[in-house]
Design a protein around this motif. Structure first.
Motif, mmCIF file in Angstrom:
data_model
loop_
_atom_site.group_PDB
_atom_site.id
_atom_site.type_symbol
_atom_site.label_atom_id
_atom_site.label_comp_id
_atom_site.label_asym_id
_atom_site.label_seq_id
_atom_site.Cartn_x
_atom_site.Cartn_y
_atom_site.Cartn_z
ATOM 1 N N GLU A 103 0.816 -1.214 0.000
ATOM 2 C CA GLU A 103 0.000 0.000 0.000
ATOM 3 C C GLU A 103 0.851 1.266 0.000
ATOM 4 O O GLU A 103 0.405 2.326 -0.433
ATOM 5 N N ARG A 104 2.087 1.183 0.482
ATOM 6 C CA ARG A 104 2.984 2.344 0.529
ATOM 7 C C ARG A 104 3.883 2.437 -0.697
ATOM 8 O O ARG A 104 4.358 3.513 -1.048
ATOM 9 N N LEU A 105 4.122 1.295 -1.338
ATOM 10 C CA LEU A 105 5.089 1.245 -2.428
ATOM 11 C C LEU A 105 4.780 2.194 -3.584
ATOM 12 O O LEU A 105 5.685 2.899 -4.064
ATOM 13 N N PRO A 106 3.539 2.298 -4.073
ATOM 14 C CA PRO A 106 3.269 3.221 -5.182
ATOM 15 C C PRO A 106 3.622 4.672 -4.861
ATOM 16 O O PRO A 106 4.156 5.390 -5.719
ATOM 17 N N ASP A 107 3.342 5.125 -3.650
ATOM 18 C CA ASP A 107 3.679 6.505 -3.283
ATOM 19 C C ASP A 107 5.190 6.704 -3.227
ATOM 20 O O ASP A 107 5.706 7.755 -3.624
ATOM 21 N N ILE A 108 5.906 5.701 -2.747
ATOM 22 C CA ILE A 108 7.371 5.783 -2.683
ATOM 23 C C ILE A 108 7.952 5.895 -4.091
ATOM 24 O O ILE A 108 8.833 6.715 -4.363
ATOM 25 N N ILE A 109 7.436 5.066 -5.004
ATOM 26 C CA ILE A 109 7.941 5.082 -6.378
ATOM 27 C C ILE A 109 7.513 6.355 -7.095
ATOM 28 O O ILE A 109 8.292 6.947 -7.851
ATOM 29 N N SER A 110 6.303 6.805 -6.874
ATOM 30 C CA SER A 110 5.826 8.035 -7.514
ATOM 31 C C SER A 110 6.706 9.227 -7.149
ATOM 32 O O SER A 110 6.957 10.101 -7.988
ATOM 33 N N ALA A 111 7.190 9.265 -5.918
ATOM 34 C CA ALA A 111 8.045 10.374 -5.475
ATOM 35 C C ALA A 111 9.364 10.414 -6.237
ATOM 36 O O ALA A 111 10.011 11.469 -6.309
ATOM 37 N N GLU A 112 9.766 9.278 -6.835
ATOM 38 C CA GLU A 112 11.013 9.223 -7.607
ATOM 39 C C GLU A 112 10.818 9.690 -9.046
ATOM 40 O O GLU A 112 11.777 9.793 -9.799
ATOM 41 N N LYS A 113 9.569 9.933 -9.453
ATOM 42 C CA LYS A 113 9.230 10.413 -10.794
ATOM 43 C C LYS A 113 9.880 9.561 -11.903
ATOM 44 O O LYS A 113 10.638 10.070 -12.733
ATOM 45 N N PRO A 114 9.573 8.270 -11.942
ATOM 46 C CA PRO A 114 10.204 7.402 -12.952
ATOM 47 C C PRO A 114 9.566 7.581 -14.333
ATOM 48 O O PRO A 114 8.397 7.935 -14.466
ATOM 49 N N ASP A 115 10.382 7.348 -15.366
ATOM 50 C CA ASP A 115 9.871 7.291 -16.738
ATOM 51 C C ASP A 115 9.369 5.891 -17.073
ATOM 52 O O ASP A 115 8.588 5.714 -18.010
ATOM 53 N N LEU A 116 9.844 4.917 -16.315
ATOM 54 C CA LEU A 116 9.566 3.509 -16.604
ATOM 55 C C LEU A 116 9.665 2.740 -15.293
ATOM 56 O O LEU A 116 10.509 3.037 -14.455
ATOM 57 N N ILE A 117 8.783 1.762 -15.116
ATOM 58 C CA ILE A 117 8.827 0.902 -13.929
ATOM 59 C C ILE A 117 8.991 -0.542 -14.396
ATOM 60 O O ILE A 117 8.319 -0.985 -15.323
ATOM 61 N N VAL A 118 9.897 -1.250 -13.760
ATOM 62 C CA VAL A 118 10.160 -2.643 -14.116
ATOM 63 C C VAL A 118 10.031 -3.497 -12.862
ATOM 64 O O VAL A 118 10.657 -3.217 -11.836
#
Length: 201
Positions: A110-125
Motif C-alpha cells: 500500500e505504501r510502495l506506489p507513493d514511494i515510487i511516484s516520489a522518484e518520478k520514474p519514466d519507466l517501472i520494471v
C-alpha cells in the motif's frame, strides 16, 4: 554443481542443524527432569553451543524476513551511463522493484506506489516473485494497478511465479505489460526482458 544441487545441499545442512539442535534440547531437558548432570567433554560442549547458535541465527533470520524486512522500504539510486544514447538525450529514470512476495494481508504494497511516484520514474520494471499464495493476488494486483498509473510498467515472472503460480494471470487487468522473451519500444527506448527464472538471473 548446479543451482538446484546447491539449494538442496543448503536445505540438507539446515535440516541437519535443526535435527541436532532438537536432540541437544531434548537431552538437556531429560537430564534436568531426571536431575542427572550431563558430563560433556570441552569439545562436545563447544560443538553443541555452535549448533545451537546456528539454529538461533536461522530463527532470527526468519523472524527478520517476516516481521521486519517486508515493512522497511529502502530506495537505492544507481546511475548508469550508456554511450548508445544520442547526444543530448534526457536521462531515463527507471524504477526497478522485485520480490514483493505478497501475502493476503498487505505489508509494503500500500505504501510502495507513493514511494515510487516520489522518484518520478519514466519507466517501472518488476522482475518477479509476485505472490506467496493465490489468496494474495488481489493485494499484489492493486499495487500493480497503482504503479501502472504512475508510468509504463513492465513485468516478468520470477522462479516463484513460474514454479508455483504458473497458471495464475498475475498481471491481467492491472495495466502492467508482462514480457516473456519479448521486447517493446517506448519512446524510442527498447525494453527487453525475459522470465527471470528461465534466464537464471
Amino acid at each position: 554443481m548446479t543451482e538446484d544441487q546447491r539449494v538442496l545441499l543448503f536445505l540438507c545442512a539446515v535440516a541437519v542443524i535443526y535435527i541436532l539442535s532438537a536432540g541437544i534440547v531434548l537431552r538437556t531437558l531429560l537430564h534436568k527432569r531426571n536431575r542427572t548432570p550431563r558430563s560433556l567433554s570441552p569439545l562436545r560442549r563447544w560443538a553443541e553451543r555452535i549448533i545451537l547458535l546456528l539454529a538461533l541465527s536461522g530463527v532470527l533470520c526468519i523472524a527478520y524476513g517476516y516481521f521486519v524486512e517486508p515493512y522497511w522500504p529502502a530506495v537505492t539510486h544507481v546511475q548508469i551511463t550508456n554511450g548508445n544514447l544520442p547526444p543530448g538525450s534526457s536521462p531515463i529514470r527507471i524504477a526497478h522493484i522485485s520480490d514483493l512476495h505478497s501475502d493476503p494481508r498487505p505489508r509494503l504494497e500500500e505504501r510502495l506506489p507513493d514511494i515510487i511516484s516520489a522518484e518520478k520514474p519514466d519507466l517501472i520494471v518488476f522482475t518477479g516473485d509476485a505472490v506467496n499464495s493465490p489468496d494474495a493476488l488481489p493485494v499484489m494486483q492493486r499495487c500493480m494497478t497503482r504503479l501502472a498509473a504512475i508510468a509504463p510498467t513492465f513485468a516478468v515472472k520470477g522462479n516463484w511465479d513460474a514454479w508455483y503460480w504458473g497458471r495464475l494471470n498475475l498481471f491481467d487487468g492491472t495495466g502492467v505489460e508482462e514480457l516473456n522473451g519479448t521486447a517493446r519500444s517506448k519512446g524510442g527506448n527498447l525494453v527487453d526482458l525475459g522470465c527471470r527464472c528461465c534466464r537464471r538471473e
